[in-house]
Design an enzyme around this catalytic site. Structure first.
Site, PDB file in Angstrom:
ATOM      1  N   ARG A 120       0.892  -1.237   0.324  1.00 55.37           N
ATOM      2  CA  ARG A 120      -0.132  -0.091  -0.216  1.00 55.37           C
ATOM      3  C   ARG A 120       0.970   1.167   0.471  1.00 55.37           C
ATOM      4  O   ARG A 120       2.013   1.536   0.555  1.00 55.37           O
ATOM      5  CB  ARG A 120      -0.273   0.310   1.265  1.00 55.37           C
ATOM      6  CG  ARG A 120      -2.213  -0.958   1.321  1.00 55.37           C
ATOM      7  CD  ARG A 120      -3.172  -0.992   0.014  1.00 55.37           C
ATOM      8  NE  ARG A 120      -4.181  -1.955   0.211  1.00 55.37           N
ATOM      9  CZ  ARG A 120      -4.783  -3.147  -0.569  1.00 55.37           C
ATOM     10  NH1 ARG A 120      -2.568  -3.202  -1.255  1.00 55.37           N
ATOM     11  NH2 ARG A 120      -5.028  -3.977  -0.028  1.00 55.37           N
ATOM     12  N   GLU A 149      -3.272   7.689  -6.229  1.00 53.09           N
ATOM     13  CA  GLU A 149      -3.156   6.432  -7.329  1.00 53.09           C
ATOM     14  C   GLU A 149      -3.827   7.902  -8.692  1.00 53.09           C
ATOM     15  O   GLU A 149      -5.249   8.045  -8.062  1.00 53.09           O
ATOM     16  CB  GLU A 149      -3.225   5.677  -6.941  1.00 53.09           C
ATOM     17  CG  GLU A 149      -2.314   5.047  -6.257  1.00 53.09           C
ATOM     18  CD  GLU A 149      -2.211   3.220  -6.287  1.00 53.09           C
ATOM     19  OE1 GLU A 149      -3.313   2.861  -6.625  1.00 53.09           O
ATOM     20  OE2 GLU A 149      -1.289   2.804  -5.630  1.00 53.09           O
ATOM     21  N   HIS A 168       0.794   0.282 -10.248  1.00 52.10           N
ATOM     22  CA  HIS A 168      -0.646  -0.971  -9.539  1.00 52.10           C
ATOM     23  C   HIS A 168      -0.337  -2.507  -9.718  1.00 52.10           C
ATOM     24  O   HIS A 168      -1.583  -1.987 -10.685  1.00 52.10           O
ATOM     25  CB  HIS A 168      -1.502  -0.223  -9.290  1.00 52.10           C
ATOM     26  CG  HIS A 168      -2.155  -0.497  -7.948  1.00 52.10           C
ATOM     27  ND1 HIS A 168      -2.923   0.119  -6.928  1.00 52.10           N
ATOM     28  CD2 HIS A 168      -1.912  -1.631  -6.999  1.00 52.10           C
ATOM     29  CE1 HIS A 168      -2.850  -0.962  -5.673  1.00 52.10           C
ATOM     30  NE2 HIS A 168      -1.958  -1.755  -6.286  1.00 52.10           N
TER      31      HIS A 168
END
Length: 433
Positions: A120, A149, A168
């Site tokens: 994370r 993000e 990601h």
């Protein structure tokens, strides 16, 4: 990252041939610290050992036998990061882990360490990481996740020459997407068969009158679990049985403790995990995390109108952050009761206390002497920390005492250090409730 593959690829595609610029480092013989030894962290450790890395891990709540089976040594946080050549993060984002890797943390790492984060984004203070990269404390970083993000286009971290980044992509494979679909189908089939559910959203219906009666005890059970797990020393983990003792005047058939047991597990697991625990998945989650929970009921002669007189939680075979939390039997013990509808902490270790289970609490073991409340209160007031309550429990005048201070805000480390430096205070601990 260690072989500069991304940068070398971009360089060659730009028409350059820079073999000397992209000399990398070998993994063989280096030490990898796996921070978070859950399902993913333990699998990374297995693979890393196959690459010739020496692997250590940190996870305060990982079963020691699981680490031993993989051939990994569990270490306290500071020991793990200070000995590592590579650090791989596999922890959830919780209030405890938020910006865990910050300026203070980077000051403890081996110079030239390399960091991988596929967990994370929020667990790293990104500004502090940029500074650590600039001064060489961190040689390289490989990041798949970010605090924001997508990250800003002008992000210094993303643009840093010693950082490898991806958008990601952790679960972005054809096989992973298919695997999720199969997992969902299997979960539905299992639920229809009445099996324990790992990812249930809705708990079974609890009669409204039962829920209304147990409501303050549900809160009490969760708070006691949350408090107990914070009293475990980092690095030692919960290795023994978690025992819950209910004291009640009711017949066992008139007291269904499933909901209370689930809330104890919720309190123990959720602060250090991204898993949400409810009455459906509590037993499944505890089994998956290696927790063994036993329940004991003590009959107390009294009014059966009150569902419970007290709840105790015992953690056996653990090291305590706060030695006073240990009972005469050597286990961490906390007890709570509901008074006037409000959950309260009534015992820590072998000492009686009377503390409202809300907000944050500082527990201090001290020599019982005049002026202690004033000295601690002055320190907190001087640092603009608001005190909601303060109480003192002692075993005898001028002997040992425990002071409990409720605070609205989390004090800075400097403030807590000032409290710990008072000569009469022998130990203290800060707890988030």
């Amino acid at each position: 990252m260690s072989r500069n593959v991304a940068a070398a690829d971009a360089s060659l595609k730009a028409g350059k041939w820079q073999r000397n610029k992209y000399v990398g480092v070998s993994l063989v013989g280096k030490t990898l610290a796996v921070m978070g030894f859950g399902k993913v962290g333990s699998e990374v450790a297995r693979r890393a050992k196959g690459l010739g890395l020496h692997v250590v891990a940190h996870d305060p709540y990982a079963p020691v036998d699981r680490a031993r089976a993989v051939g990994v040594e569990l270490l306290p946080f500071d020991d793990a990061i200070s000995t590592a050549d590579f650090i791989s993060l596999h922890m959830p984002l919780t209030p405890t882990t938020n910006k865990l890797f910050n300026e203070e943390t980077f000051a403890k790492v081996k110079k030239g360490v390399r960091i991988v984060n596929v967990a994370r984004g929020g667990v790293i203070d990104e500004e502090a990481l940029v500074r650590a990269l600039d001064d060489g404390t961190v040689a390289q970083a490989a990041l798949d996740v970010f605090t924001e993000e997508p990250p800003p286009r002008d992000s210094r971290l993303v643009q840093h020459e010693n950082v490898t980044v991806t958008p990601h992509l952790g679960a972005s494979t054809m096989e992973a997407q298919e695997g999720v679909a199969i997992e969902i189908a299997q979960a539905v089939i299992g639920a229809l068969k009445g099996e324990l559910a790992a990812t249930a959203v809705n708990a079974p219906m609890v009669p409204s009158e039962v829920l209304s009666e147990l409501s303050p005890y549900v809160t009490l059970a969760e708070k006691l679990g949350r408090l107990a797990v914070q009293l475990v020393s980092g690095g030692s983990g919960i290795k023994g049985v978690v025992k819950v003792v209910y004291t009640s005047s009711r017949d066992p058939d008139d007291l269904d403790t499933r909901l209370l047991r689930a809330m104890v597990i919720k309190g123990i697991v959720e602060p250090i995990s991204s898993v949400f625990v409810n009455i459906v998945n509590a037993d499944y989650v505890s089994k998956q995390r290696g927790l063994r929970l036993s329940e004991e009921r003590i009959f107390l002669d009294g009014s059966p109108e009150i569902p419970l007189h007290s709840i105790q939680i015992h953690l056996a075979n653990v090291e305590a952050r706060f030695a006073s939390a240990l009972s005469d039997a050597g286990d961490i013990r906390v007890e709570g009761r509901v008074k006037d509808g409000i959950p309260r902490l009534t015992m820590v270790g072998s000492l009686s206390v009377d503390v409202s289970l809300e907000g944050n609490v500082i527990l201090c073991r001290q020599v019982d002497q005049p002026g202690m409340i004033g000295r601690v209160g002055s320190i907190l007031g001087g640092k603009n920390v608001n005190v909601s309550f303060m109480s003192v429990a002692r075993n005898a005048p001028r002997k040992q005492a425990i002071m409990a201070i409720g605070v609205d805000e989390e004090p800075e480390k400097e403030t807590l250090q000032m409290i710990g430096e008072i000569p009469a205070i022998e130990e203290f601990v800060f707890l988030k409730l």
